[in-house]
Design a protein around this motif. Sequence first.
Motif, short mmCIF file in Angstrom:
data_model
loop_
_atom_site.label_atom_id
_atom_site.label_comp_id
_atom_site.label_asym_id
_atom_site.label_seq_id
_atom_site.Cartn_x
_atom_site.Cartn_y
_atom_site.Cartn_z
N ASP A 1 0.82 -1.22 0.10
CA ASP A 1 0.00 0.18 0.01
C ASP A 1 0.95 1.31 -0.09
O ASP A 1 1.57 1.68 1.00
CB ASP A 1 -0.89 0.19 1.02
N GLU B 1 -0.49 10.47 1.55
CA GLU B 1 -1.96 9.54 1.47
C GLU B 1 -2.46 9.23 2.80
O GLU B 1 -3.49 9.40 3.06
CB GLU B 1 -2.09 8.81 0.46
N GLU B 2 -1.40 8.61 3.38
CA GLU B 2 -1.85 7.79 4.64
C GLU B 2 -2.00 8.84 5.81
O GLU B 2 -2.44 8.10 6.96
CB GLU B 2 -0.66 6.99 5.06
N HIS C 1 -1.58 -2.53 5.81
CA HIS C 1 -1.06 -1.40 6.86
C HIS C 1 -0.28 -2.52 7.89
O HIS C 1 0.30 -1.81 8.77
CB HIS C 1 -2.06 -0.56 7.41
MN MN Z 1 -3.24 2.97 3.23
#
Ligand code: MN
Length: 454
Positions: free
Chosen positions: A259, A289-290, A429
């Motif tokens: 990811d 983005e996270e 994650h």
């Molecule tokens: Mn993510």
Amino acid sequence: MSNLLRKAKNAYEIMSPEELRDAYEYCEGYKKFLDEGKIERFCVEYAVNLAEERGFEVFDYGKKYKPGDKVYFVQHNRAAIFAVIGTESPEDGFNIVAAHVDCPKLDLKPNPLYEDSGFALFKTHYYGGIRKYQWVATPLALCGVVCKKSGETLRVTIGLDESDPVFFISDLLPHLAKDQSSKPLDSAFTGENLNVLLASIPAKETETDALKTTVMKLLNEKYGIVEDDFLTADLSVVPAGRARDLGLDRSMILAYGHDDRIDAYPALLSLFELTSPAKTCVAVLADREEVGSMGISGMRSSYFADFLKALCCGYNERKAFANSAALSADVSAAYDPNFADVFEKQNSAFFNRGIAVCKYTGSRGKGGSSEAPAEFMAKIFRIFEGAGVLYQVAELGKVDQGGGGTVAQFISDLNIPVLDVGVALLSMHAPYEAASKTDIYYTHKACRAFFEKY
Ligand code: MN
Ligand code: MN
């Protein structure tokens, strides 16, 4: 009518032996990208190297480019945009695939080094949505940069090479875990306890701070840095292990950082295959983005729109944006038989069923997300089917079980229609996430078809 009912297909039913060989070979390149790109900066560095090998040049604002020209732009060394100029006018729109290369990790605090009870340790502040219990008792590596006030930037990696030492965060032994075991999972492990073990030999020349001195002496020998330099550093602690084939049949990959490098790689590699596309094609490798995409290298920063505007070269920008189309390429959750109760099977993605398509993301009644219009999706599926791309529907779990977002909404803010697509993962994650090789391959094919045909 044979197609009266929707029927899910498995990649292994439809792929030829040659195609499977290609897919597996493609994944070897992807595994290398993962091993080289443990943090967003390293991904950008690696991607830029690949691009330069293929004739991409640094984007020059104000220069007029001609069809077939290949350019890239780097945002603060943490995000990058790559483009191949099309034969059509910018006003006909851009075809964009946007993925992100940041990943959940443990960042060092600005003043990280301390000693306690015969150990030297680093304090960390976690980045993104981690489950804290997963980051203890596992080998860790230190990656990043230290920027000296002199202007020099030092690249730091310790723990990735087989001959390097690794780092580690201790966990509580079960024999003494009575109190901890009765706590809820999200409070049993705290962010302030994620301290990284560094050294245990006290330096002889000093009475005080002997363990801190040991660490700084070693880092000074290797990198020429002093403790004060941590203030001007981007250093992260990440899982040390390399990407490995997963399963007896080697059909999957277990790795840190799928990811969203698993979509960033196909976005980039499919762009590399274009020679003279009709539309100008753009691959974005975004950062942050996270944590919600805010910040100078995130998709909420104007650099993305500014880059597209610069590509317009005086043509009508609004028209160019309105005629553009985007895939937000990000991972989704694969159906997990170990946690069946959080999934709604009929709308879940499965391994080996191709690229997963999310009409919408968000949580609590589609909140906080964009949604792709049906007409837009129909056109994309027509393109996918024309190119033999296997795709499947995906929703992130049961209604009201949780949810999530991607960069899609920030692209739609620019009046560019966008669809969420990507590879479905198990253990998203976690320090090690799992993905299917055929799904990665179909994601590549999907990106390429979108670039060429939309
Ligand atoms: Mn993510
Ligand atoms: Mn993601």
